[in-house]
Design an enzyme around this catalytic site. Structure first.
Site, PDB file in Angstrom:
ATOM      1  N   GLN A  12       0.811  -1.316  -0.096  1.00 58.87           N
ATOM      2  CA  GLN A  12      -0.108  -0.060  -0.064  1.00 58.87           C
ATOM      3  C   GLN A  12       0.884   1.164   0.055  1.00 58.87           C
ATOM      4  OE1 GLN A  12      -3.435  -0.549   0.232  1.00 58.87           O
ATOM      5  NE2 GLN A  12      -3.673   1.563  -0.109  1.00 58.87           N
ATOM      6  N   PHE A  13       1.407   1.727  -1.112  1.00 63.31           N
ATOM      7  CA  PHE A  13       2.271   2.840  -1.343  1.00 63.31           C
ATOM      8  C   PHE A  13       1.542   3.882  -0.714  1.00 63.31           C
ATOM      9  CE2 PHE A  13       0.324   3.123  -5.277  1.00 63.31           C
ATOM     10  CZ  PHE A  13       0.392   4.393  -5.671  1.00 63.31           C
ATOM     11  N   THR A  14       0.314   4.068  -0.979  1.00 59.83           N
ATOM     12  CA  THR A  14      -0.349   5.394  -0.635  1.00 59.83           C
ATOM     13  C   THR A  14      -0.478   5.736   0.730  1.00 59.83           C
ATOM     14  OG1 THR A  14      -2.732   4.203  -0.451  1.00 59.83           O
ATOM     15  CG2 THR A  14      -2.205   5.102  -2.651  1.00 59.83           C
TER      16      THR A  14
END
Length: 150
Positions: free
Chosen positions: A78-80
């Site tokens: 989950q890079f966000t």
């Protein structure tokens, strides 16, 4: 590393309409990596999450860990989690780790979590467009950042 841990009665991840992984009672871990993360962050986070006492004991008190309840884990990249929102309304992702750093650390995290639990963990697919379904149990949602250990 940043993580969002959700206690779930079930969770799954699908890619292109096909279910890749599913779990029953356990935790869904959304995992973000930045370039300054290391194997030490992986080891610390695995130990912290696997021993986090967020499951009810016989008296309804959150006193049991994922290990204690022999729960399952689903880990989704989950890079966000590294969104920067300070300027304007469109988030930027400049703090999210590069693929060269993020993929090996994500894979190391999944491997070490599997070893800690003594069973395979479910995973998403790094960089894929994924649909995550979950039934949040409680709800219990906890955020952990390895740069804020104290």
């Amino acid at each position: 590393m940043r993580s969002v841990i959700q206690r779930v009665s079930s969770a799954s991840v699908s890619i292109g309409g096909q279910e890749k992984s599913a779990i029953r009672q356990g935790i869904l871990i959304l995992l973000g990596v930045e370039d300054r993360d290391t194997e030490e962050d992986v080891a610390w986070l695995v130990k912290k999450i696997s021993n986090l006492r967020i499951f009810d004991d016989d008296e309804g008190v959150m006193n049991r860990s994922l290990l204690d309840v022999q729960g399952e884990a689903l880990v989704v990249s989950q890079f966000t989690l590294y969104a920067s929102y300070k300027k304007g309304n469109r988030p930027s992702w400049f703090r999210a780790g590069s693929h060269d750093v993020s993929i090996p650390l994500y894979e190391a995290f999944c491997k070490q979590m599997s070893e800690a639990l003594g069973k395979p963990v479910g995973t998403g697919e790094f960089g894929a467009e994924m649909q995550v379904k979950l039934v949040n149990d409680g709800p219990v949602t906890i955020c952990i950042d390895t740069k804020n250990k104290e």
